[in-house]
Design an enzyme around this catalytic site. Structure first.
Site, PDB file in Angstrom:
ATOM      1  N   LEU A   6       0.835  -1.190   0.000  1.00  0.00           N
ATOM      2  CA  LEU A   6       0.000   0.000   0.000  1.00  0.00           C
ATOM      3  C   LEU A   6       0.874   1.247   0.000  1.00  0.00           C
ATOM      4  CD1 LEU A   6      -2.750  -0.861   2.648  1.00  0.00           C
ATOM      5  CD2 LEU A   6      -2.882  -1.085   0.177  1.00  0.00           C
ATOM      6  N   LYS A   7       0.398   2.288  -0.671  1.00  0.00           N
ATOM      7  CA  LYS A   7       1.074   3.594  -0.648  1.00  0.00           C
ATOM      8  C   LYS A   7       0.306   4.502   0.298  1.00  0.00           C
ATOM      9  CE  LYS A   7       3.794   6.980  -1.985  1.00  0.00           C
ATOM     10  NZ  LYS A   7       3.403   7.896  -0.878  1.00  0.00           N
TER      11      LYS A   7
END
Length: 1093
Positions: free
Chosen positions: A157-158
């Site tokens: 995930l960013k």
């Protein structure tokens, strides 16, 4: 003594010489006094122009170190060691040129005065990756790598925050390109809070151990810092937190921990890690990319995480759920190829280091939260920093030196590059910086003088390598391919530098070198298991709900309030076209953003809102917008009550008629968007490229370009005063739809920005016109074009700007223009123009099948380029007719004319005739005014084009199905009556295999691996009612086991106005109820192809 000194950490060295020694409680209350230094040892310091002997109390309370202002207090020193701020002293001490070589005892045996240097990396983050190929090609490469067993696809995930790097209490805390500010103080506070939450009563001891471990191991921990106090991103987080994204070993060349090692490190220290998924087979990797395409326009944290958990081979849960700490708005995903052993190693780490449940630990050890501290009414940022650092306590942050030191050492870099390097790291850093400077890359090197030890004659600096423009990373990668020994150019790049002055003692330097290299050997032995992940195949994949907030709303505020709604609409439509947003989403976003513009301009008397805290208004607006319908909720990623998939499915056409034609038409520039606008045609080029001739020809023979428009030209050589402001005034006097020919070279980004501003203020589109060229490695114009342009200039007579054959320095002037583009290759040049203006017109210059340029021309150009470089180093921008090289320039100019005149036949033969060039240019410009040319956008950067996927389908040949229907209509009386007045010619046809709303995204993603497979089907019957008709389809048995997830496989043929295509699914039920009819016919066998639409 020197041996002990080098074995200390940089901050320990300062404590030793009393520059940074302090007691926490004592210095919180008592300012440190500073002693004047002995002028017999060194001359007066002129730092800030004040007398260094003037003792004043420090203005900043807390555990400070040496105040950088010479008027501030000075701590006492031991045994004659004198501590001063010594910028002027160093100016006098370092005038002797250093040797560009690694130090050896022989380097100093001559007894000559010299300067040596030792550099130590303090913080680095991954180099910014620039994919040479399109993102679709990178996807294909990733799939191939996984299929071959050479790697595994890792997805994480960013989180939406800021880069924060930490190297220990004395090692330093850093932001992306700075330190000693509010960002880093907030980072230290949040990291301390993380320890309090994870360790409870043990937190203070663990903080101390953690700092000592980082400094002794020379590690840097990089984190995503997510807070509500440092500016809004996509969503204001529910909690303030950090997530570790990298751990870097900095003993020599930076080595980044592989994911298994990073997880192991973080779980031992109970630091938060990201959610990570591994895809180790071709099937799962293809499913991932298909799933992203299906989610790219509506992905939120819960939906994305749940889906990836379902389709991945290994899922490593995060320490903290994105939904719980940040919310549902997810910036994106980071996909990269990692070692094939990662799957097995990660699983082993998960078994060895299970997640610790920290919910029962006391979270109230810190007296105030981050938001409480930053929300207090404080005088300035310094007060906030002080409150934050006091709150975390001495175990976490006893050294405030980064926040209290001031002043830049502007003359530091030349000293560093000239000094004798004492170790391999210093040599490689000097090599890197020399390349950056020689290639004129846009990089700054802000440096701070930290302290000076007069007894050791050693000065300590901290340097930041600040890359100003992203394309620098791409240019540097080109240099690395040419010289593989170069170290990478990192983001978040900080270096501690120790300059040693005067007559160095041979034995001391030998001891120093031995210790440095001994440390390197130990590092190499102990780091064998570390993976160097600085050069990896990587993609960033962002989601539309995040981009709506950050790119369309936040970043568009300045356009809206400065240039009005029309300019804002052009801005957001261009962004959506750039992303390849689906037609349906474009229409909905147009309505959303029109309402947003109306709403926000009515607030606070239309004065505008602060983009730094834009969510205060945006979230309120988006919440009201989302509550109107489930479709609105999904569009903006509404984070209120959850949107149920089954409810939303009722509002979406299950097998909507999605085709390639629909998708491709999204990117085309609407004609009506160009109506009512003018055009500014300008020329980023070099003298001699033909711009004035082209402008004159367009004025005399505009052709269809003049339809409903006036055309005028403003020639730069005839204008007195500043050209571009005059052009802006001239535009305002002309009709809005007028076309302006800016007959002047526009050679840099500052000019391009000015042109863009004029376009915005005068309701015009900017069209850059450039000579087509293959370019050179570090210049958008090749030497072939440069030679031709020089030849043309030297054939001129009576030029208005006096740049012709009578000009003594014509060659120098063209070299100067050519030099303005140095550092930007052709790809970056074109990409920057496309990005800013949306269009790029290229006119041909040289024939493709031309002979190679004669060697005599190459030689004279090379001589000129070398002479220009030497002239620039000595005299800067001084004219070539002046200075020490004036005579050499005169000889070269004469030789240039002789060589070019001697090759006149070559130039006449290789250039394309003017008539052909003009026709090509005019044709492209007319196409733009008619909307026949779509807005071109660069494929560089993070925002890449990916087509959103809604269904997996079996595409069938529409022509064969149309023929089948025509035969049925002719042979069946009932069908003949039914189709009378109804269209039976299909443009496209498909059988829905899976729909993301009806069957789930995982079901659609599963067909990604079968994409392109050919499957036989039989058309067996036609079912029809008054509102809809469809062909019944039987999918034949196939080796791919392709089948439809619908209960009734069919091809929708026709629907009545206002009837959704999903109604075709219910024809079998309507048949049973007597509300539909069925006609069976001899089965027709055709083949279809699995596609994602």
């Amino acid at each position: 003594m020197l041996e002990d000194y080098i074995n200390m950490g940089p901050r320990q060295k300062q404590r030793k010489i009393k520059a940074r020694g302090h007691q926490w409680n004592q210095e919180m209350q008592t300012p440190v006094e500073r002693r004047s230094f002995d002028q017999s040892d060194m001359h007066d310091s002129c730092w800030n122009g004040q007398d260094s002997s003037a003792a004043q109390p420090s203005t900043y309370e807390g555990p400070t170190i040496t105040c950088r202002d010479s008027s501030a207090a000075q701590p006492s020193t031991d045994e004659g060691s004198t501590i001063v701020d010594a910028v002027d002293i160093l100016e006098a001490a370092d005038n002797v040129d250093g040797l560009r070589q690694e130090a050896s005892p022989e380097s100093f045996s001559s007894g000559r005065r010299s300067t040596a240097v030792h550099a130590r990396l303090r913080a680095t983050f991954y180099p910014k990756f620039e994919n040479e190929k399109s993102d679709q090609e990178v996807r294909t490469n990733m799939i191939d790598v996984v299929q071959s067993g050479k790697g595994v696809l890792e997805v994480s995930l960013k989180h939406s925050g800021s880069l924060f790097m930490y190297s220990g209490d004395h090692g330093g805390a850093f932001a992306k390109n700075s330190y000693g500010n509010l960002y880093t103080a907030v980072g230290v506070f949040v990291l301390a809070s993380t320890f309090q939450e994870a360790w409870g009563a043990e937190a203070s001891q663990k903080q101390k151990e953690f700092n000592e471990y980082l400094e002794s191991s020379h590690l840097c921990v990089s984190m995503e810092l997510v807070t509500a106090v440092l500016g809004d991103h996509g969503q204001r987080p529910k909690q303030d937190y950090v997530v570790v994204t990298a751990v870097t070993d900095l003993k020599r060349k930076p080595r980044f921990y592989a994911t298994p090692d990073l997880i192991s490190f973080c779980r031992q220290w109970r630091l938060p890690t990201n959610h990570v998924w591994l895809f180790s087979s071709r099937e799962s990797t293809v499913s991932f990319f298909t799933a992203y395409d299906a989610l790219c326009e509506e992905g939120t944290a819960t939906a994305v995480s749940s889906l990836l958990n379902e389709i991945s081979d290994v899922s490593v849960p995060a320490s903290k759920s994105h939904t719980e700490v940040q919310g549902e708005i997810l910036e994106g995903l980071v996909a990269r190829i990692v070692s094939p052993e990662s799957t097995e190693r990660v699983q082993k780490v998960l078994e060895e280091f299970p997640l610790i449940d920290c919910k029962d630990f006391d979270r109230s050890l810190l007296q105030k939260s981050l938001r409480e501290i930053c929300g207090q009414d404080m005088i300035n940022e310094k007060e906030q920093i002080k409150a934050l650092l006091q709150s975390v306590g001495p175990e976490m942050c006893s050294d405030w030196s980064d926040w209290t030191s001031e002043g830049n050492a502007t003359s530091f870099l030349p000293k560093f590059l000239k000094a004798i390097p004492l170790d391999h790291t210093t040599t490689k850093l000097q090599e890197m910086l020399k390349v950056l400077q020689d290639r004129k890359m846009c990089v700054r090197y802000p440096s701070r003088l930290m302290c000076y030890d007069a007894k050791e004659q050693m000065t300590y600096y901290r340097m930041t390598v600040h890359v100003l423009q992203d394309y620098v990373f791409h240019k540097y990668q080109i240099e690395m391919r040419r010289n593989p020994e170069l170290w990478p150019l990192y983001r978040g790049f900080f270096v501690d530098v120790y300059l040693m002055h005067g007559d160095q003692r041979r034995n001391s330097l030998a001891v120093l070198s031995d210790n440095v290299y001994k440390g390197f050997h130990i590092h190499q032995e102990n780091s064998a298991e570390l993976g160097d992940e600085s050069n990896i195949l990587m993609l960033k994949l962002k989601f539309l709900p995040y981009k709506i907030r950050t790119f369309l709303i936040r970043n568009g505020l300045s356009v809206l309030f400065q240039n009005g709604f029309s300019a804002y609409k052009r801005y957001y439509l261009r962004q959506m076209r750039k992303w390849g947003t689906s037609a349906d989403k474009q229409q909905r976003l147009d309505r959303l953003l029109t309402e947003w513009a109306r709403y926000i301009t009515s607030q606070d008397g239309g004065r505008g809102t602060n983009s730094h805290m834009y969510l205060s208004e945006a979230e309120l607006f988006l919440e009201h917008f989302a509550r109107r319908s489930l479709q609105n909720k999904t569009l903006v990623g509404y984070t209120g009550s959850a949107v149920k998939v089954e409810d939303f499915a009722n509002e979406v056409a299950e097998d909507a008629d999605v085709s390639r034609e629909d998708t491709l038409s999204v990117a085309k520039q609407p004609v009506d968007e160009l109506q009512g606008k003018g055009m500014i045609i300008f020329f980023p080029g070099i003298p001699g490229c033909g711009k004035s001739s082209l402008c004159k020809a367009l004025l005399e023979d505009p052709g269809d370009l003049a339809e409903g428009r006036t055309i005028h030209s403003l020639m730069g050589d005839l204008v007195r005063g500043k050209y571009w402001p005059l052009l802006g005034k001239d535009r305002r006097k002309k009709p809005v739809t007028a076309i302006t020919l800016a007959d002047k070279n526009a050679p840099n980004m500052d000019v391009w920005k000015t042109v863009g501003d004029i376009c915005e203020s005068s309701s015009a589109i900017g069209v850059p016109v450039v000579p087509d060229s293959a370019g050179a490695e570090l210049n958008p114009f090749s030497l072939d074009e440069l030679a031709l342009f020089m030849y043309r200039v030297l054939q001129r007579a009576n030029h208005p700007g006096n740049l012709d054959k009578k000009s003594r320095n014509a060659g120098y002037v063209l070299l100067m223009f050519h030099d303005l583009y140095v550092g930007m290759d052709r790809k970056a040049f074109e990409g920057t123009l496309k990005e800013q203006f949306g269009y790029l017109v290229k006119f041909p210059v040289l024939k493709a099948n031309r002979p190679r340029m004669p060697s005599s021309i190459e030689e004279v150009l090379s001589e000129g380029l070398d002479l220009f470089k030497c002239h620039a180093e000595r005299h800067g921008k001084l004219d070539s007719t002046k200075g020490t090289l004036a005579q050499k320039w005169s000889l070269w100019e004469r030789e240039l004319r002789e060589v070019l005149d001697g090759n006149a036949a070559y130039f006449e033969d290789v250039q394309i005739p003017f008539k052909e060039v003009f026709q090509s240019l005019r044709q492209q410009l007319v196409a733009i005014t008619r909307g026949d040319i779509s807005m071109e956008t660069s494929t560089d950067g993070e925002e890449q084009y990916f087509r959103s996927i809604t269904i997996a389908a079996l595409s069938l040949p529409a022509e064969e199905i149309t023929n089948c229907l025509q035969q049925l209509k002719a042979t069946n009386e009932e069908l003949g009556k039914y189709f009378q007045g109804r269209r039976v010619i299909l443009k496209s046809a498909h059988v829905t295999l899976a729909h993301k709303y009806a069957h789930g995204i995982a079901a659609v993603a599963a067909f990604g691996r079968e994409r392109g497979a050919t499957v036989l089907v039989k058309l067996t019957a036609l079912l029809f009612s008054s509102k809809v008709c469809a062909l019944e389809v039987q999918i034949m048995e196939n080796e791919k086991a392709v089948r439809s997830r619908n209960e009734w496989a069919h091809v929708t043929i026709w629907t009545a106005p206002g009837t959704k295509t999903k109604e075709a699914n219910f024809l079998p039920q309507l048949l049973k109820q007597g509300h539909a009819a069925r006609v069976d016919f001899t089965p027709v066998e055709i083949s279809g192809m699995v596609e994602l639409l």
